[in-house]
Design a protein around this motif. Structure first.
Motif, mmCIF file in Angstrom:
data_model
loop_
_atom_site.group_PDB
_atom_site.id
_atom_site.type_symbol
_atom_site.label_atom_id
_atom_site.label_comp_id
_atom_site.label_asym_id
_atom_site.label_seq_id
_atom_site.Cartn_x
_atom_site.Cartn_y
_atom_site.Cartn_z
ATOM 1 N N LEU A 154 0.802 -1.091 -0.053
ATOM 2 C CA LEU A 154 -0.047 -0.053 0.038
ATOM 3 C C LEU A 154 1.035 1.442 -0.059
ATOM 4 N N GLY A 155 2.155 1.204 0.286
ATOM 5 C CA GLY A 155 2.923 2.320 0.404
ATOM 6 C C GLY A 155 3.457 2.754 1.659
ATOM 7 N N LEU A 156 3.244 1.965 2.683
ATOM 8 C CA LEU A 156 3.668 2.386 4.023
ATOM 9 C C LEU A 156 5.089 1.676 4.312
ATOM 10 N N ASN A 157 6.049 2.321 4.654
ATOM 11 C CA ASN A 157 7.519 1.926 4.840
ATOM 12 C C ASN A 157 8.101 2.148 6.342
ATOM 13 N N GLU A 158 7.318 2.561 7.319
ATOM 14 C CA GLU A 158 7.921 3.023 8.388
ATOM 15 C C GLU A 158 7.343 1.739 9.494
ATOM 16 N N ALA A 311 -2.258 6.960 8.218
ATOM 17 C CA ALA A 311 -0.833 6.346 7.994
ATOM 18 C C ALA A 311 -0.468 6.744 6.599
ATOM 19 N N LEU A 312 -1.346 6.408 5.764
ATOM 20 C CA LEU A 312 -0.894 6.704 4.228
ATOM 21 C C LEU A 312 -0.781 8.340 4.040
ATOM 22 N N GLU A 313 -1.699 8.831 4.658
ATOM 23 C CA GLU A 313 -1.854 10.561 4.627
ATOM 24 C C GLU A 313 -0.482 11.027 4.960
ATOM 25 N N LYS A 314 -0.259 10.440 6.496
ATOM 26 C CA LYS A 314 1.174 10.999 7.106
ATOM 27 C C LYS A 314 2.330 10.897 6.372
ATOM 28 N N GLN A 315 2.191 9.623 5.518
ATOM 29 C CA GLN A 315 3.615 9.304 4.572
ATOM 30 C C GLN A 315 3.394 10.024 3.391
ATOM 31 N N GLY A 316 2.295 10.828 2.868
ATOM 32 C CA GLY A 316 2.178 11.449 1.871
ATOM 33 C C GLY A 316 2.021 10.453 0.552
ATOM 34 N N VAL A 317 1.593 9.140 0.656
ATOM 35 C CA VAL A 317 1.269 8.476 -0.372
ATOM 36 C C VAL A 317 0.135 8.889 -1.334
ATOM 37 N N ASP A 318 0.884 8.785 -2.558
ATOM 38 C CA ASP A 318 -0.073 9.157 -3.567
ATOM 39 C C ASP A 318 -1.082 7.922 -4.211
ATOM 40 N N VAL A 319 -2.347 8.231 -3.833
ATOM 41 C CA VAL A 319 -3.220 6.901 -4.007
ATOM 42 C C VAL A 319 -3.837 7.349 -5.652
ATOM 43 N N PRO A 320 -3.649 6.268 -6.356
ATOM 44 C CA PRO A 320 -4.094 6.432 -7.758
ATOM 45 C C PRO A 320 -5.631 6.442 -7.883
ATOM 46 N N SER A 321 -6.298 7.200 -8.657
ATOM 47 C CA SER A 321 -7.622 7.131 -8.787
ATOM 48 C C SER A 321 -8.154 6.118 -9.473
ATOM 49 N N SER A 322 -9.141 5.493 -9.167
ATOM 50 C CA SER A 322 -9.591 4.281 -9.964
ATOM 51 C C SER A 322 -10.897 4.630 -10.865
#
Ligand SMILES: [Zn+2]
Ligand SMILES: [Zn+2]
Length: 422
Positions: A154-158, A311-322
């Motif tokens: 999902l993009g979390l790396n911490e 968590a995704l927001e805190k890490q600034g993960v860019d979520v693609p629009s489906s």
């Protein structure tokens, strides 16, 4: 009168729903790749199912359940968690006959009356995983590895995996005794709820945020494990090593629910601060029997979707629009609209998402709307174009415009999208 969503509940609006679809999509793909099948249980169950399965003395059962009487006076409860319903379904439908172990997952809303806070609502969503029918330590490792892999994808790396063992009915009583012995001299320092827990369920004190300091040098469960539990825990660590999952030992990690045995684990996200667990779970070898089924070892985990989103927001993960719009029709005048309306259906039948407006808009307003919807192409048709059976196709990415014949429109757009424009 003005209505608002009830406190502790939230609307998931179109802008945010893409994050949910992203998480659901990845979860489904990865879990099914590991051989897990989806199960959907009802939103409400008999109240006793949760009282029995979670434990009467837990905060969930004693304070947080949405319990009500139906018109026949039956006590029902909105599910506060997913494991008890899955175990009920497992026994009721004899799922043990469909494979052993059976690997299940679910995704859905749960309900707990708690103080709403960031990443935790009264209606909140969980992704849950349950494996029933094996006590093999490789399953504990498989689920930990799988959830870790999903969170990373999902993009979390911490992230950090923390594990512990809470023992079994044989070794736990000895540990509880030692813990009570250790904590008793500090009785006056315990918070009010821990004072009550000391004699009945002292392990819960380890979970208390208020009485945190007291536990630092308390005895730990892993030093009291019986031989079977010790072997199991060693096995789990070995399989985690084989799968190259890094973990740390947290000797004070316990689960808040009564039915857990052996392994318990949490995956925390270091960006999250105090409420840092994005996934938690463990073994519950006693629950199926507790519900009247055959003795069946099991392992489960659940992840809070709202917290993953934080968590995704805190890490600034860019979520693609489906969601996507391929074509926006900018047609001018009702004569044109009537003539080309049926083309829209032809496009949609080719799996090309298309928006057509009957309201008259200026060309400028239409292009602005197409931009807002992030449409890939705009088809412009006015009287002049219609008279010549032509349309103007505008590529919104390159700004390029070209004339194409109306009869070839569907094929041209279909080919352009297939060439990797999609
Ligand atoms: Zn044991
Ligand atoms: Zn306390």
């Amino acid at each position: 009168m003005e209505f608002k969503a009830v406190r502790g509940t939230k609307d998931i609006l179109p802008d945010t729903v893409k994050v949910w679809q992203y998480i659901e999509g990845k979860a489904k793909k990865i879990l099914e790749c590991y051989g897990y099948q989806e199960i959907r249980t009802p939103i409400f169950e008999e109240t006793n199912l949760f009282v029995r399965g979670i434990g009467e003395t837990t905060d969930i059962v004693s304070k947080e359940m949405y319990t009500f009487l139906d018109k026949k006076g039956r006590s029902l409860t909105l599910r506060p968690e997913g494991t008890a319903p899955v175990v009920r379904a497992y026994i009721e439908h004899r799922l043990d006959t469909r494979g052993s172990p059976i690997r299940l997952y679910y995704f859905g809303p749960m309900f707990r009356y708690e103080r709403p806070q960031a990443g935790r609502q009264r209606q909140f969503w969980q992704l849950g995983i349950e494996v029933l029918g094996t006590s093999h330590p490789s399953i504990d490792a498989e689920v930990i590895d799988m959830t870790m892999y999903l969170l990373q994808e999902l993009g979390l790396n911490e992230l950090e995996v923390q594990i512990n063992s809470v023992g079994c009915g044989v070794c736990r009583p000895r540990y509880k005794e030692a813990l009570i012995r250790y904590l008793s001299p500090f009785f006056k320092d315990l918070c009010k709820s821990c004072k009550e827990k000391l004699s009945r369920n002292p392990m819960r004190i380890l979970d208390c945020k208020v009485c945190f300091d007291l536990k630092i040098s308390s005895p730990v469960m892993i030093e009291f494990l019986c031989d079977r539990c010790k072997d199991h825990f060693e096995g789990v660590k070995e399989y985690l090593d084989m799968l190259e999952v890094t973990f740390i030992l947290k000797p004070h990690l316990v689960r808040g629910l009564d039915y857990y045995t052996n392994t318990c684990f949490e995956i925390i996200d270091k960006n999250l601060g105090a409420q840092d667990a994005v996934c938690a779970g463990g073994r519950y070898d006693g629950l199926v029997e507790e519900f009247g089924g055959k003795p069946t070892p099991a392992f489960g985990a659940s992840a809070g979707i709202e917290r993953i989103i934080v968590a995704l927001e805190k890490q600034g993960v860019d979520v693609p629009s489906s969601t996507k719009v391929d074509v926006y029709f900018a047609t001018i005048g009702s004569r044109v609209k009537k003539k080309v309306f049926s083309l829209v259906k032809d496009l949609r039948k080719k799996d090309i998402s298309t928006i057509f407006e009957w309201n008259d808009k200026s060309l400028k307003a239409s292009l602005r709307e197409a931009n807002r919807l992030r449409s890939r192409f705009v088809v412009i048709i006015g009287d002049t174009e219609l008279n010549r059976n032509q349309a103007i196709l505008k590529d919104m990415e390159t700004g390029e415009q070209k004339e194409i014949s109306l009869s070839g429109l569907v094929n041209v757009i279909s080919n352009l999208l297939r060439r990797g424009c999609k």
